[in-house]
Design an enzyme around this catalytic site. Structure first.
Site, mmCIF file in Angstrom:
data_model
loop_
_atom_site.group_PDB
_atom_site.id
_atom_site.type_symbol
_atom_site.label_atom_id
_atom_site.label_comp_id
_atom_site.label_asym_id
_atom_site.label_seq_id
_atom_site.Cartn_x
_atom_site.Cartn_y
_atom_site.Cartn_z
ATOM 1 N N GLY A 1 -20.210 -11.777 -1.076
ATOM 2 C CA GLY A 1 -19.892 -12.678 -0.655
ATOM 3 C C GLY A 1 -19.210 -11.140 0.670
ATOM 4 N N ALA A 2 -18.516 -12.401 1.433
ATOM 5 C CA ALA A 2 -18.185 -10.912 2.905
ATOM 6 C C ALA A 2 -16.672 -11.947 2.901
ATOM 7 C CB ALA A 2 -18.900 -11.474 4.373
ATOM 8 N N VAL B 1 -12.081 -9.581 0.006
ATOM 9 C CA VAL B 1 -12.666 -8.662 -1.269
ATOM 10 C C VAL B 1 -14.215 -8.239 -0.027
ATOM 11 C CG1 VAL B 1 -13.383 -7.347 -3.326
ATOM 12 C CG2 VAL B 1 -11.417 -9.498 -3.146
ATOM 13 N N ARG C 1 -18.684 -17.336 8.953
ATOM 14 C CA ARG C 1 -18.302 -15.700 8.579
ATOM 15 C C ARG C 1 -18.679 -13.970 8.960
ATOM 16 N NH1 ARG C 1 -15.006 -15.660 2.919
ATOM 17 N NH2 ARG C 1 -12.539 -15.747 3.876
ATOM 18 N N ASN D 1 -16.537 -15.878 -4.458
ATOM 19 C CA ASN D 1 -15.055 -16.955 -4.663
ATOM 20 C C ASN D 1 -15.261 -17.552 -6.376
ATOM 21 O OD1 ASN D 1 -17.067 -17.751 -3.188
ATOM 22 N ND2 ASN D 1 -15.575 -19.440 -2.672
ATOM 23 N N THR D 2 -14.280 -17.468 -6.757
ATOM 24 C CA THR D 2 -14.209 -17.676 -8.371
ATOM 25 C C THR D 2 -13.331 -18.187 -8.586
ATOM 26 O OG1 THR D 2 -12.361 -15.870 -9.549
ATOM 27 C CG2 THR D 2 -16.169 -15.591 -9.820
ATOM 28 N N ALA E 1 -3.630 -7.837 -15.388
ATOM 29 C CA ALA E 1 -2.733 -6.996 -14.194
ATOM 30 C C ALA E 1 -2.498 -7.675 -13.975
ATOM 31 C CB ALA E 1 -3.722 -5.954 -13.866
ATOM 32 N N CYS F 1 -5.051 -15.848 -5.710
ATOM 33 C CA CYS F 1 -5.477 -15.353 -7.391
ATOM 34 C C CYS F 1 -4.503 -15.546 -8.711
ATOM 35 C CB CYS F 1 -5.888 -13.732 -7.229
ATOM 36 S SG CYS F 1 -7.605 -13.392 -6.399
ATOM 37 N N LYS G 1 -4.873 -18.426 -10.724
ATOM 38 C CA LYS G 1 -5.931 -19.053 -10.744
ATOM 39 C C LYS G 1 -6.278 -18.412 -11.476
ATOM 40 C CE LYS G 1 -8.867 -16.209 -8.302
ATOM 41 N NZ LYS G 1 -9.641 -15.807 -9.172
HETATM 42 N N1 LIG Z 1 -8.128 -11.870 -1.932
HETATM 43 C C1 LIG Z 1 -7.818 -10.936 -2.591
HETATM 44 O O1 LIG Z 1 -7.172 -10.825 -2.766
HETATM 45 C C2 LIG Z 1 -8.345 -10.331 -4.271
HETATM 46 C C3 LIG Z 1 -9.184 -11.716 -4.466
HETATM 47 N N2 LIG Z 1 -10.101 -10.388 -5.491
HETATM 48 C C4 LIG Z 1 -11.471 -11.312 -6.591
HETATM 49 O O2 LIG Z 1 -12.050 -11.188 -5.576
HETATM 50 C C5 LIG Z 1 -13.145 -12.573 -5.416
HETATM 51 C C6 LIG Z 1 -13.603 -13.003 -4.382
HETATM 52 O O3 LIG Z 1 -12.622 -12.782 -3.901
HETATM 53 P P1 LIG Z 1 -12.016 -13.174 -2.042
HETATM 54 O O4 LIG Z 1 -12.841 -12.504 -1.049
HETATM 55 O O5 LIG Z 1 -10.714 -13.335 -1.887
HETATM 56 O O6 LIG Z 1 -13.053 -14.795 -1.434
HETATM 57 P P2 LIG Z 1 -13.213 -15.285 -0.102
HETATM 58 O O7 LIG Z 1 -13.655 -16.752 -0.804
HETATM 59 O O8 LIG Z 1 -12.596 -14.631 0.867
HETATM 60 O O9 LIG Z 1 -14.937 -14.817 -0.215
HETATM 61 C C7 LIG Z 1 -16.015 -14.929 -0.944
HETATM 62 C C8 LIG Z 1 -17.494 -15.110 -0.074
HETATM 63 O O10 LIG Z 1 -18.807 -15.091 -1.112
HETATM 64 C C9 LIG Z 1 -19.380 -16.124 0.178
HETATM 65 N N3 LIG Z 1 -20.034 -17.005 -1.143
HETATM 66 C C10 LIG Z 1 -20.121 -17.395 -2.720
HETATM 67 N N4 LIG Z 1 -21.383 -17.763 -2.978
HETATM 68 C C11 LIG Z 1 -22.419 -16.872 -2.299
HETATM 69 C C12 LIG Z 1 -24.081 -17.154 -2.619
HETATM 70 N N5 LIG Z 1 -24.192 -17.097 -3.662
HETATM 71 N N6 LIG Z 1 -24.214 -15.843 -1.770
HETATM 72 C C13 LIG Z 1 -23.804 -15.361 -0.769
HETATM 73 N N7 LIG Z 1 -22.175 -15.516 -0.295
HETATM 74 C C14 LIG Z 1 -21.390 -16.512 -1.407
HETATM 75 C C15 LIG Z 1 -18.896 -17.241 0.329
HETATM 76 O O11 LIG Z 1 -19.313 -18.008 1.396
HETATM 77 C C16 LIG Z 1 -17.382 -16.500 1.164
HETATM 78 O O12 LIG Z 1 -17.401 -16.079 2.423
HETATM 79 C C17 LIG Z 1 -12.739 -13.427 -6.672
HETATM 80 O O13 LIG Z 1 -13.139 -13.313 -7.654
HETATM 81 C C18 LIG Z 1 -11.109 -13.222 -6.806
HETATM 82 O O14 LIG Z 1 -10.391 -13.194 -7.601
HETATM 83 C C19 LIG Z 1 -9.629 -9.333 -6.478
HETATM 84 C C20 LIG Z 1 -8.705 -8.825 -5.921
HETATM 85 C C21 LIG Z 1 -8.668 -9.507 -4.613
HETATM 86 O O1 LIG Z 2 -6.244 -10.426 -8.037
HETATM 87 C C1 LIG Z 2 -5.622 -10.274 -6.419
HETATM 88 O O2 LIG Z 2 -5.921 -11.171 -5.587
HETATM 89 C C2 LIG Z 2 -4.604 -9.277 -6.220
HETATM 90 O O3 LIG Z 2 -3.214 -9.796 -6.577
HETATM 91 C C3 LIG Z 2 -2.243 -9.618 -6.165
HETATM 92 O O4 LIG Z 2 -2.318 -8.842 -4.897
HETATM 93 P P1 LIG Z 2 -2.138 -10.664 -3.475
HETATM 94 O O5 LIG Z 2 -1.586 -11.469 -3.831
HETATM 95 O O6 LIG Z 2 -2.942 -10.194 -2.587
HETATM 96 O O7 LIG Z 2 -0.931 -9.618 -3.341
HETATM 97 P P2 LIG Z 2 1.166 -9.515 -3.641
HETATM 98 O O8 LIG Z 2 1.503 -8.109 -3.166
HETATM 99 O O9 LIG Z 2 0.521 -9.113 -5.364
HETATM 100 O O10 LIG Z 2 1.792 -11.447 -3.997
HETATM 101 C C4 LIG Z 2 1.876 -11.729 -4.425
HETATM 102 C C5 LIG Z 2 3.153 -12.879 -4.408
HETATM 103 O O11 LIG Z 2 3.498 -12.608 -5.096
HETATM 104 C C6 LIG Z 2 4.900 -12.967 -4.604
HETATM 105 N N1 LIG Z 2 6.068 -11.632 -4.448
HETATM 106 C C7 LIG Z 2 5.779 -9.776 -5.187
HETATM 107 C C8 LIG Z 2 6.381 -9.003 -4.825
HETATM 108 C C9 LIG Z 2 7.692 -9.686 -5.528
HETATM 109 O O12 LIG Z 2 8.168 -8.948 -6.210
HETATM 110 N N2 LIG Z 2 7.814 -10.960 -5.366
HETATM 111 C C10 LIG Z 2 7.237 -11.882 -4.945
HETATM 112 O O13 LIG Z 2 7.692 -13.198 -4.413
HETATM 113 C C11 LIG Z 2 3.838 -12.524 -2.894
HETATM 114 O O14 LIG Z 2 4.820 -12.837 -1.558
HETATM 115 C C12 LIG Z 2 2.901 -13.098 -2.734
HETATM 116 O O15 LIG Z 2 3.347 -14.438 -2.158
HETATM 117 C C13 LIG Z 2 -2.288 -8.111 -6.823
HETATM 118 O O16 LIG Z 2 -1.193 -7.616 -6.406
HETATM 119 C C14 LIG Z 2 -3.298 -7.335 -6.398
HETATM 120 O O17 LIG Z 2 -2.974 -6.649 -7.440
HETATM 121 C C15 LIG Z 2 -4.315 -8.228 -6.575
HETATM 122 O O18 LIG Z 2 -6.081 -7.286 -6.515
#
Ligand SMILES: NC(=O)C1=CN([C@@H]2O[C@H](COP(=O)(O)OP(=O)(O)OC[C@H]3O[C@@H](n4cnc5c(N)ncnc54)[C@H](O)[C@@H]3O)[C@@H](O)[C@H]2O)C=CC1
Ligand SMILES: O=C(O)[C@H]1O[C@H](OP(=O)(O)OP(=O)(O)OC[C@H]2O[C@@H](n3ccc(=O)[nH]c3=O)[C@H](O)[C@@H]2O)[C@H](O)[C@@H](O)[C@@H]1O
Length: 473
Positions: free
Chosen positions: A8-9, A12, A38, A87-88, A219, A272, A275
């Protein structure tokens, strides 16, 4: 040399592994994905993720100990530690549709690991998953293992987009959940030794698998709940001529509450929060905890209310109709410093205005035209005719606002604080409205210029005060 492979590239997997490679020159890191476009972008000069500071880190170690590849099988087979960062999303159909996490991608990754592994592996859950997923994954792996031993760890990610590099370099904590068996603890120690290259020991926390899995959902739920709480207060502040910024300051001064994450807004977005809370709600329901499920559901409902309240405020302020009126939409990303639009409140607001037949002129410094077209369903053959005529996507903020009746600030991009608002006012229709969904502008200064200003949770302009606070839909 220890070998790590990350499946998963995405937002995250890419940044997280770039930091591991950057901080651990003695470890070889391969990031693999089924999406060839990607991976091609990760190998190019135009990375698929916009994140301040990311380019420099990737360029400094790509080709040295950081590799991006579509050869999933080879790199999985070679690795000692496999992170799964796929992705989940929320399930769209079937049992639990609309709430439960869709683990299709996770399961297919696990099956592939089981199929190609010929040596013992540590498999790390990086994706956010429902509690007890590790147990399900363990079953898949051990049923097909051919004698290979797997240890599953939970290592949820807490980075936020836009600040990912800083969050990864200086995390508040790194959580590692594992089995309490000697093999489980040995796997935990191996992963601790990776993070110990740059994270202080007291910030690396080991715990049980289920606690680590739940901690991630908890969290995000707590963070989103803070935003819904302050947004609930914003509606009350508007109704009572109080100022939500002052209220947030007063409440946040209590050290038990703290001041961060109390900015009232048009609503939270991002891939996130919604979801993960819906997933939490589903898990509670499955465990018979109806009251607990309803408690968390309300956080999402309040967020929906805040988005629709914003649209109603716009329409009611502008003589109860925006039909045929040009509305400038400033910002489309779900927050500043990212090009990500997943669950951005801008989509709901634009759709609300389009339903009322407004004409939109959209500007965002990072989001591509193609992405906005996709998000607003402009490519849908059934919608194309009407929608395309109503929407214009521009690359200049002054073009977006030229001749507009109203301006809506949807993302808190810094540049919106310092725009030439005198110039904007001069070239808009009058009366000129500005609806600040992020409280970034100096409302008093804009009122002096002549704008009618609406800021979330602030005392209303006389113009707006006499209107119903939330007009019936
Ligand atoms: N976006 C964020 O800021 C955060 C996301 N997370 C969690 O991390 C996870 C990933 O999130 P993102 O990176 O945002 O998702 P994303 O959708 O940007 O990336 C996921 C990647 O996995 C690839 N993929 C899916 N199935 C695959 C497989 N079987 N083999 C190889 N590649 C595969 C997809 O093509 C995609 O490029 C999710 O569970 C999300 O909830 C956690 C913290 C922060
Ligand atoms: O699991 C995840 O995906 C991530 O979700 C959030 O990170 P993110 O969604 O990237 O960004 P945030 O800074 O949390 O903002 C989320 C949303 O809340 C809004 N927000 C944030 C802070 C605030 O005070 N008010 C507000 O409306 C932002 O504008 C944005 O739309 C969490 O902050 C991360 O710790 C977590 O890892």
């Amino acid at each position: 040399m220890l070998k790590i492979c990350c499946i998963g590239a995405g937002y995250v997997g890419g940044p997280t592994m770039a930091i591991v490679a950057y901080k651990c020159p003695d470890i070889q890191v391969a990031v693999v994905d089924i999406s060839s476009s990607r991976i091609a972008a990760w190998n190019s000069s135009s990375l698929p993720v916009f994140e301040p500071g990311l380019d420099d880190i990737v360029m400094s170690c790509r080709g040295r100990n950081l590799f991006f590849s579509t050869d999933v099988e080879k790199h999985v087979a070679d690795a000692d530690i496999i992170f799964v960062s796929v992705n989940t999303p929320t399930k769209r159909q079937g049992l639990g549709a609309g709430k439960a996490a869709d683990l299709t991608y996770w399961e297919s990754a696990a099956r592939l690991i089981a199929d190609v592994s010929t040596s013992d592996k540590i498999v790390v859950e990086k994706s956010t998953v429902p509690v007890k997923t590790a147990e399900a994954i363990e079953r898949i792996l051990t049923h097909n293992s051919n004698g290979v031993r797997f240890q599953i760890l939970s290592n949820p990610e807490f980075l936020a987009e836009g600040t990912a590099i800083n969050d990864l370099l200086h995390p508040d904590r790194v959580l590692i959940g594992g089995r309490s068996t000697p093999e489980g603890q040995a796997a935990v120690n191996t992963l601790v030794s990776v993070y110990a290259h740059w994270v202080p020991a007291d910030r690396i926390i080991s715990m049980g698998l289920w606690s680590a899995e739940i901690s991630k959902l908890a969290a995000n739920a707590f963070l989103a709940q803070r935003i819904s709480s302050i947004n609930a207060m914003s509606a009350l502040c508007e109704a009572t001529s109080a100022d939500v910024t002052q209220v947030a300051y007063a409440v946040g001064k209590d050290s038990r509450v703290g001041h961060r994450f109390l900015n009232a807004s048009v609503g939270y977005g991002g891939s996130c929060f919604q979801k993960d809370i819906l997933n939490l709600v589903y898990i509670c329901e499955c465990n018979g905890l109806t009251e607990v499920a309803n408690y968390w559901k309300q956080v999402v409902q309040l967020n929906d209310y805040q988005k629709s309240r914003f649209v109603k405020r716009i329409v009611s302020s502008m003589f109860n109709t925006v039909a045929q009126k040009k509305m400038a939409i400033l910002g489309f990303a779900f927050k500043k410093d990212t090009g990500d639009t997943r669950e951005t409140p801008a989509i709901d607001v634009c759709q609300g205005l389009l339903r009322d037949n407004a004409h939109l002129s959209i500007y965002d410094p990072q989001v591509t035209e193609e992405q906005i077209r996709h998000d607003l369903d402009m490519d849908n053959p059934d919608e194309t005719h009407g929608r395309s005529k109503q929407i214009n996507i521009v690359s200049d903020v002054y073009e977006a606002t030229e001749g507009a009746h109203g301006v809506c600030i949807m993302t808190e991009w810094d540049e919106f604080k310092t725009l030439d608002y005198e110039r904007i006012f001069k070239h808009m229709q009058h009366p000129s409205f500005i609806f600040d969904g992020r409280n970034v502008i100096d409302a008093d200064r804009l009122r002096k210029i002549g704008f009618i200003v609406y800021s979330i949770g602030k005392p209303l302009d006389p113009w707006l005060r006499d209107l119903p606070a939330v007009p019936p839909s």
